[in-house]
Scaffold this motif. Structure first.
Motif, PDB file in Angstrom:
ATOM      1  N   PRO A  93      50.463 -28.825 106.163  1.00 44.56           N
ATOM      2  CA  PRO A  93      51.652 -29.652 105.942  1.00 44.56           C
ATOM      3  C   PRO A  93      52.173 -29.622 104.515  1.00 44.56           C
ATOM      4  CG  PRO A  93      49.699 -31.029 106.265  1.00 44.56           C
ATOM      5  CD  PRO A  93      49.304 -29.631 106.612  1.00 44.56           C
ATOM      6  N   GLU A  94      51.290 -29.391 103.552  1.00 43.27           N
ATOM      7  CA  GLU A  94      51.732 -29.397 102.160  1.00 43.27           C
ATOM      8  C   GLU A  94      52.416 -28.087 101.758  1.00 43.27           C
ATOM      9  OE1 GLU A  94      47.470 -27.846 102.131  1.00 43.27           O
ATOM     10  OE2 GLU A  94      48.673 -29.313 103.230  1.00 43.27           O
ATOM     11  N   LEU A  95      52.296 -27.060 102.585  1.00 42.79           N
ATOM     12  CA  LEU A  95      52.945 -25.782 102.316  1.00 42.79           C
ATOM     13  C   LEU A  95      54.313 -25.736 102.989  1.00 42.79           C
ATOM     14  CD1 LEU A  95      50.037 -23.196 102.797  1.00 42.79           C
ATOM     15  CD2 LEU A  95      50.775 -24.330 100.691  1.00 42.79           C
ATOM     16  N   SER A  96      55.181 -24.907 102.450  1.00 45.77           N
ATOM     17  CA  SER A  96      56.485 -24.713 103.090  1.00 45.77           C
ATOM     18  C   SER A  96      56.326 -23.885 104.356  1.00 45.77           C
ATOM     19  CB  SER A  96      57.443 -24.015 102.127  1.00 45.77           C
ATOM     20  OG  SER A  96      57.055 -22.657 101.947  1.00 45.77           O
ATOM     21  N   ALA A  97      57.399 -23.861 105.159  1.00 47.05           N
ATOM     22  CA  ALA A  97      57.374 -23.044 106.374  1.00 47.05           C
ATOM     23  C   ALA A  97      57.119 -21.584 106.028  1.00 47.05           C
ATOM     24  CB  ALA A  97      58.690 -23.198 107.125  1.00 47.05           C
ATOM     25  N   LEU A  98      57.795 -21.096 104.996  1.00 46.43           N
ATOM     26  CA  LEU A  98      57.614 -19.703 104.595  1.00 46.43           C
ATOM     27  C   LEU A  98      56.202 -19.453 104.097  1.00 46.43           C
ATOM     28  CD1 LEU A  98      58.838 -16.897 104.117  1.00 46.43           C
ATOM     29  CD2 LEU A  98      59.565 -17.693 101.849  1.00 46.43           C
ATOM     30  N   GLU A  99      55.677 -20.347 103.285  1.00 46.64           N
ATOM     31  CA  GLU A  99      54.312 -20.170 102.760  1.00 46.64           C
ATOM     32  C   GLU A  99      53.298 -20.170 103.890  1.00 46.64           C
ATOM     33  OE1 GLU A  99      54.728 -22.229  98.334  1.00 46.64           O
ATOM     34  OE2 GLU A  99      54.374 -23.488 100.106  1.00 46.64           O
ATOM     35  N   ASN A 100      53.481 -21.025 104.899  1.00 44.87           N
ATOM     36  CA  ASN A 100      52.574 -21.036 106.033  1.00 44.87           C
ATOM     37  C   ASN A 100      52.568 -19.686 106.742  1.00 44.87           C
ATOM     38  OD1 ASN A 100      51.088 -23.573 107.181  1.00 44.87           O
ATOM     39  ND2 ASN A 100      52.937 -24.391 106.208  1.00 44.87           N
ATOM     40  N   LEU A 101      53.753 -19.161 107.046  1.00 46.49           N
ATOM     41  CA  LEU A 101      53.819 -17.901 107.792  1.00 46.49           C
ATOM     42  C   LEU A 101      53.310 -16.729 106.960  1.00 46.49           C
ATOM     43  CD1 LEU A 101      57.141 -18.168 109.823  1.00 46.49           C
ATOM     44  CD2 LEU A 101      54.812 -18.760 110.492  1.00 46.49           C
ATOM     45  N   VAL A 102      53.616 -16.717 105.681  1.00 46.34           N
ATOM     46  CA  VAL A 102      53.110 -15.637 104.824  1.00 46.34           C
ATOM     47  C   VAL A 102      51.586 -15.695 104.747  1.00 46.34           C
ATOM     48  CG1 VAL A 102      53.025 -14.770 102.457  1.00 46.34           C
ATOM     49  CG2 VAL A 102      55.221 -15.399 103.473  1.00 46.34           C
ATOM     50  N   THR A 124      64.652 -18.398 114.430  1.00 45.24           N
ATOM     51  CA  THR A 124      64.493 -19.707 115.074  1.00 45.24           C
ATOM     52  C   THR A 124      65.392 -20.773 114.459  1.00 45.24           C
ATOM     53  OG1 THR A 124      62.631 -20.215 113.609  1.00 45.24           O
ATOM     54  CG2 THR A 124      62.120 -19.249 115.747  1.00 45.24           C
ATOM     55  N   GLY A 125      66.320 -20.370 113.598  1.00 45.48           N
ATOM     56  CA  GLY A 125      67.263 -21.318 113.022  1.00 45.48           C
ATOM     57  C   GLY A 125      66.705 -22.167 111.902  1.00 45.48           C
ATOM     58  N   LEU A 126      65.601 -21.744 111.308  1.00 47.27           N
ATOM     59  CA  LEU A 126      64.975 -22.517 110.235  1.00 47.27           C
ATOM     60  C   LEU A 126      65.047 -21.798 108.885  1.00 47.27           C
ATOM     61  CD1 LEU A 126      61.793 -23.821 112.116  1.00 47.27           C
ATOM     62  CD2 LEU A 126      63.812 -25.140 111.459  1.00 47.27           C
ATOM     63  N   GLY A 127      65.896 -20.795 108.800  1.00 50.38           N
ATOM     64  CA  GLY A 127      66.001 -20.053 107.552  1.00 50.38           C
ATOM     65  C   GLY A 127      66.367 -20.917 106.360  1.00 50.38           C
ATOM     66  N   ASP A 128      67.217 -21.934 106.581  1.00 48.06           N
ATOM     67  CA  ASP A 128      67.634 -22.796 105.484  1.00 48.06           C
ATOM     68  C   ASP A 128      66.582 -23.830 105.109  1.00 48.06           C
ATOM     69  OD1 ASP A 128      67.898 -24.164 107.859  1.00 48.06           O
ATOM     70  OD2 ASP A 128      69.693 -25.269 107.233  1.00 48.06           O
ATOM     71  N   ARG A 129      65.503 -23.921 105.900  1.00 47.94           N
ATOM     72  CA  ARG A 129      64.399 -24.843 105.603  1.00 47.94           C
ATOM     73  C   ARG A 129      63.135 -24.094 105.209  1.00 47.94           C
ATOM     74  NH1 ARG A 129      65.078 -29.958 107.781  1.00 47.94           N
ATOM     75  NH2 ARG A 129      63.339 -30.445 106.372  1.00 47.94           N
ATOM     76  N   ALA A 130      63.262 -22.813 104.916  1.00 46.96           N
ATOM     77  CA  ALA A 130      62.099 -21.959 104.650  1.00 46.96           C
ATOM     78  C   ALA A 130      61.229 -22.492 103.519  1.00 46.96           C
ATOM     79  CB  ALA A 130      62.549 -20.536 104.336  1.00 46.96           C
ATOM     80  N   HIS A 131      61.838 -23.087 102.506  1.00 44.63           N
ATOM     81  CA  HIS A 131      61.079 -23.520 101.327  1.00 44.63           C
ATOM     82  C   HIS A 131      60.755 -25.009 101.350  1.00 44.63           C
ATOM     83  CE1 HIS A 131      61.536 -19.580  99.506  1.00 44.63           C
ATOM     84  NE2 HIS A 131      62.812 -19.611  99.838  1.00 44.63           N
ATOM     85  N   ASP A 132      61.023 -25.670 102.478  1.00 46.47           N
ATOM     86  CA  ASP A 132      60.693 -27.094 102.615  1.00 46.47           C
ATOM     87  C   ASP A 132      59.282 -27.243 103.170  1.00 46.47           C
ATOM     88  OD1 ASP A 132      63.253 -27.535 101.796  1.00 46.47           O
ATOM     89  OD2 ASP A 132      63.997 -28.188 103.761  1.00 46.47           O
ATOM     90  N   ALA A 133      58.581 -28.278 102.705  1.00 44.93           N
ATOM     91  CA  ALA A 133      57.225 -28.538 103.185  1.00 44.93           C
ATOM     92  C   ALA A 133      57.245 -28.899 104.665  1.00 44.93           C
ATOM     93  CB  ALA A 133      56.582 -29.659 102.382  1.00 44.93           C
TER      94      ALA A 133
END
Length: 235
Positions: A93-102, A124-133
């Motif tokens: 949860p403390e990582l961003s969406a992008l950090e989790n997938l990477v 999946t329509g979450l590109g603009d939230r990639a860097h959000d935790a």
């Protein structure tokens, strides 16, 4: 040795816990593009079967073949061709969406983990939230990220345990559409669910379990819910 496969065969599979039989002589087959639904009441053996297919749990009797391979002969390479999404989403949860997938892409050994992660989030329509935790995401958004985690390495076999739980209508529709995309790509999907209306029309075949046994289904019954109730309560 290649660990690729396009068929899944379950032969007379049983799993015992002492004297309790969680599964008893279950057989089924799955081919590229199939979406198989594991249906049945709580305690029917659905999660046990998924754990065996994921190679997390060994059967007491019977065999599972991934093409010509078994869990023992395929080893880690075979497990690398399987994706699973269970009750625990396995996201930090403390990582961003992008950090989790990477992070998970690196665990899979993907050379292009970041590029794949960005493409998955955009899809999946979450590109603009990639860097959000991820901690700030809704249940549906977290589920979408978790599904992409399970798909990032392009598995041949996708295993899902109650993937629609807690989702609103929009998130459910998005998940169904993603599964159709996965189907068109030739991935085999086996999912356990109680959401009969949601998966009616999505499944290529339903497998109904009760007390660890696979029941025969009368395909002449109308809806999936009709067939389920006729099978479970009429058997």
């Amino acid at each position: 040795m290649s660990a690729d496969f396009t068929t899944l065969t379950v032969e007379q599979l049983s799993r015992h816990y002492g004297r309790r039989k969680a599964l008893h002589r279950v057989s089924l087959a799955c081919h590229a593009g199939d979406i198989i639904g594991l249906l049945g009441p709580n305690g029917a053996g659905k999660s046990t079967l998924l754990s065996i297919l994921a190679t997390v749990l060994a059967p007491s009797e019977g065999h599972v073949r991934y093409g010509t391979l078994t869990a023992a002969s395929g080893g880690a390479a075979l497990r690398g061709r399987i994706g699973m999404l269970g009750h625990d989403l396995f996201l930090y949860p403390e990582l961003s969406a992008l950090e989790n997938l990477v992070f998970f892409g690196n665990l899979y050994g993907l050379a292009d983990a970041e590029a794949r992660a960005k493409a998955a989030l955009a899809r999946t329509g979450l590109g603009d939230r990639a860097h959000d935790a991820v901690a700030g995401f809704s249940r549906g958004m977290r589920q979408r990220v978790a599904l992409e985690r399970a798909l990032l390495h392009e598995p041949r076999l996708l295993l899902l345990d109650e993937p629609f739980t807690g989702l609103d209508q929009a998130s459910t529709r998005a998940l169904v559409e993603r599964l159709r995309q996965v189907q068109r790509a030739g991935t085999m999907t086996v999912l356990a669910t109680h959401d009969l209306d949601t998966v009616d029309g999505l499944l290529t075949r339903e497998c109904i379990l009760r007390q660890g046994r696979l029941l025969g289904v009368d395909a002449s019954q109308g809806t999936l819910r009709d067939r389920y109730h006729a099978t479970v309560h009429g058997a």
